[in-house]
Write a protein that holds these residues in place. Structure first.
Motif, PDB file in Angstrom:
ATOM      1  N   UNK A 255      -5.799 -16.460   1.081  1.00 55.08           N
ATOM      2  CA  UNK A 255      -6.732 -16.283  -0.600  1.00 55.08           C
ATOM      3  C   UNK A 255      -5.634 -16.034  -1.580  1.00 55.08           C
ATOM      4  N   UNK A 256      -5.018 -14.634  -1.016  1.00 52.18           N
ATOM      5  CA  UNK A 256      -4.551 -13.160  -1.707  1.00 52.18           C
ATOM      6  C   UNK A 256      -3.232 -13.298  -1.585  1.00 52.18           C
ATOM      7  N   UNK A 257      -2.960 -13.503   0.044  1.00 52.07           N
ATOM      8  CA  UNK A 257      -2.044 -13.438   0.082  1.00 52.07           C
ATOM      9  C   UNK A 257      -0.875 -15.236   0.716  1.00 52.07           C
ATOM     10  N   UNK A 258       0.499 -15.336   0.281  1.00 54.11           N
ATOM     11  CA  UNK A 258       0.840 -16.255   1.268  1.00 54.11           C
ATOM     12  C   UNK A 258       1.670 -15.497   2.642  1.00 54.11           C
TER      13      UNK A 258
ATOM     14  N   UNK B  80      -5.433 -23.272  12.737  1.00 52.76           N
ATOM     15  CA  UNK B  80      -6.089 -23.613  11.437  1.00 52.76           C
ATOM     16  C   UNK B  80      -4.896 -25.255  11.027  1.00 52.76           C
ATOM     17  N   UNK B  81      -4.171 -24.995  11.413  1.00 50.03           N
ATOM     18  CA  UNK B  81      -3.459 -26.796  11.809  1.00 50.03           C
ATOM     19  C   UNK B  81      -3.178 -26.786   9.806  1.00 50.03           C
ATOM     20  N   UNK B  82      -2.944 -25.748   9.601  1.00 47.12           N
ATOM     21  CA  UNK B  82      -1.880 -25.439   8.419  1.00 47.12           C
ATOM     22  C   UNK B  82      -0.902 -24.913   8.389  1.00 47.12           C
ATOM     23  N   UNK B  83      -0.856 -24.250   9.344  1.00 49.32           N
ATOM     24  CA  UNK B  83       0.796 -23.072   9.541  1.00 49.32           C
ATOM     25  C   UNK B  83       1.883 -23.761  10.294  1.00 49.32           C
ATOM     26  N   UNK B  84       2.671 -25.498  10.222  1.00 44.81           N
ATOM     27  CA  UNK B  84       3.132 -25.633  10.992  1.00 44.81           C
ATOM     28  C   UNK B  84       4.392 -24.941  11.542  1.00 44.81           C
ATOM     29  N   UNK B  85       5.048 -25.436  12.945  1.00 49.45           N
ATOM     30  CA  UNK B  85       6.693 -24.649  12.856  1.00 49.45           C
ATOM     31  C   UNK B  85       7.526 -24.139  12.044  1.00 49.45           C
ATOM     32  N   UNK B  86       7.846 -25.265  11.393  1.00 50.67           N
ATOM     33  CA  UNK B  86       9.284 -25.664  10.163  1.00 50.67           C
ATOM     34  C   UNK B  86       8.871 -24.071   9.574  1.00 50.67           C
ATOM     35  N   UNK B  87       7.662 -23.843   9.108  1.00 52.86           N
ATOM     36  CA  UNK B  87       7.283 -23.170   7.930  1.00 52.86           C
ATOM     37  C   UNK B  87       7.456 -21.453   8.323  1.00 52.86           C
ATOM     38  N   UNK B  88       6.930 -21.509  10.072  1.00 52.93           N
ATOM     39  CA  UNK B  88       6.976 -20.023  10.053  1.00 52.93           C
ATOM     40  C   UNK B  88       7.995 -19.073  10.800  1.00 52.93           C
ATOM     41  N   UNK B  89       9.397 -20.520  11.326  1.00 53.53           N
ATOM     42  CA  UNK B  89      10.048 -19.952  12.142  1.00 53.53           C
ATOM     43  C   UNK B  89      11.113 -18.704  11.071  1.00 53.53           C
ATOM     44  N   UNK B  90      11.040 -18.684   9.816  1.00 54.65           N
ATOM     45  CA  UNK B  90      11.867 -17.070   9.473  1.00 54.65           C
ATOM     46  C   UNK B  90      10.602 -16.032  10.133  1.00 54.65           C
ATOM     47  N   UNK B  91       9.492 -16.228  10.545  1.00 54.18           N
ATOM     48  CA  UNK B  91       8.466 -15.380  10.994  1.00 54.18           C
ATOM     49  C   UNK B  91       9.276 -14.379  12.528  1.00 54.18           C
TER      50      UNK B  91
END
Length: 314
Positions: free
Chosen positions: A196-199, A214-225
């Motif tokens: 809630x405080x940090x993306x 959580x079903x809220x962090x899909x692969x496409x969004x975290x590839x850069x991590x």
């Protein structure tokens, strides 16, 4: 005997209690007097028809898959267990349900419950514990010294995943709302993040393993991590995820894996042993079976820290 069932896919309001005959085991079955049942998200995903291609159209269906109890009788071909044994385990939730006073199982679905482990804590282990164990032992090579991000870490699978990862020397960053941070720290997380405080996707670091619960962090969004050679694991078995993971894994060192948990007695025994050695199994609330609607409505709306369990000891 009482059993909680539903006659169509829908909502928690479609669950109802029925009186049915106590089942009789065939030669390869075991009759168990149920003492505790834990809640898993798959319970209501099946109830709401989200996986009806797998669960089918045959009704009535019962709910729940993780249980503990005492063997009441056995079929003539059963060799490893006897009447009076305390056991715990998990059934195939797409075929059966365990929220009732008695269930039939086979030998491969159960393990002996240690005397020093409560029925409630034993029932909390099977799905969450084995999912975490298989993520970290079958989907990833040695995790010692590796950076692991666990998103949605304060519920059941995260509870086990954090502690298993730390026991094997990993460096864990755990993500949840602030209300779960005391548990994330208790379980050994090196770093905690309040979503809630940090993306999470804005983090300026990369990880060897990302576990998405959580079903809220899909692969496409975290590839850069993800590091160039790394693994992303999700517990969401959608058709899109299977197709995307297959095509991605052919060409990329950033692997995309979908957990399909398979229970086995060896894993159940290992997790029970870990519990006796001090792994924390946090049960945030217990309900009597009669409060099944309240229990499911509350956890769907509010989530849960650790596990929520039905007590059916009477």
């Amino acid at each position: 005997m009482k059993r909680i069932v539903y006659d169509k896919y829908g909502s928690v309001d479609d669950l109802h209690a029925v009186e049915v005959n106590k089942p009789i085991p065939d030669k390869e079955q075991i009759l168990i007097k149920v003492k505790a049942v834990s809640i898993n998200p798959l319970d209501w995903k099946i109830l709401m028809g989200e996986v009806k291609l797998v669960s089918g159209k045959k009704f009535p269906k019962s709910v729940g898959c993780d249980f503990s109890g005492t063997i009441e009788s056995i079929g003539q071909d059963i060799q490893k267990f006897k009447a009076g044994d305390d056991v715990f385990g998990v059934i195939n939730p797409f075929k059966e349900g365990v929220l009732g006073e008695y269930i039939l199982v086979n030998e491969k679905e159960i393990a002996r419950k240690p005397a020093n482990l409560s029925f409630e804590h034993a029932a909390a282990i099977p799905t969450a514990g084995q999912s975490a164990l298989q993520m970290l032992t079958k989907n990833v090579n040695s995790i010692k010294g590796k950076e692991i991000l666990i998103n949605g870490a304060s519920a059941g699978v995260g509870m086990f995943a954090i502690q298993i990862a730390k026991s094997q020397g990993a460096i864990v960053t755990a993500v949840s709302s602030a209300k779960g941070h005391h548990l994330l720290k208790k379980w050994g997380s090196d770093y905690v993040i309040d979503y809630n405080k940090e993306e999470v996707t804005n983090l300026r670091k990369q990880f060897d393993v990302i576990i998405e619960l959580s079903a809220k962090l899909p692969f496409r969004k975290v590839k850069k991590l993800m590091k160039p050679e790394s693994t992303y694991i999700t517990v969401i078995p959608s058709l899109w995820n299977f197709v995307h993971s297959f095509s991605n894994n052919i060409v990329s060192g950033k692997k995309y894996k979908i957990l399909l948990m398979k229970s086995d007695t060896e894993s159940l025994n290992r997790l029970a042993s870990d519990a006796l050695k001090g792994i924390d199994i946090h049960i945030s609330k217990t309900y009597p079976m009669s409060d099944y609607k309240e229990a499911y409505k509350t956890i769907i709306k509010e989530g849960a820290l650790g596990k929520v369990v039905f007590n059916i000891l009477s």
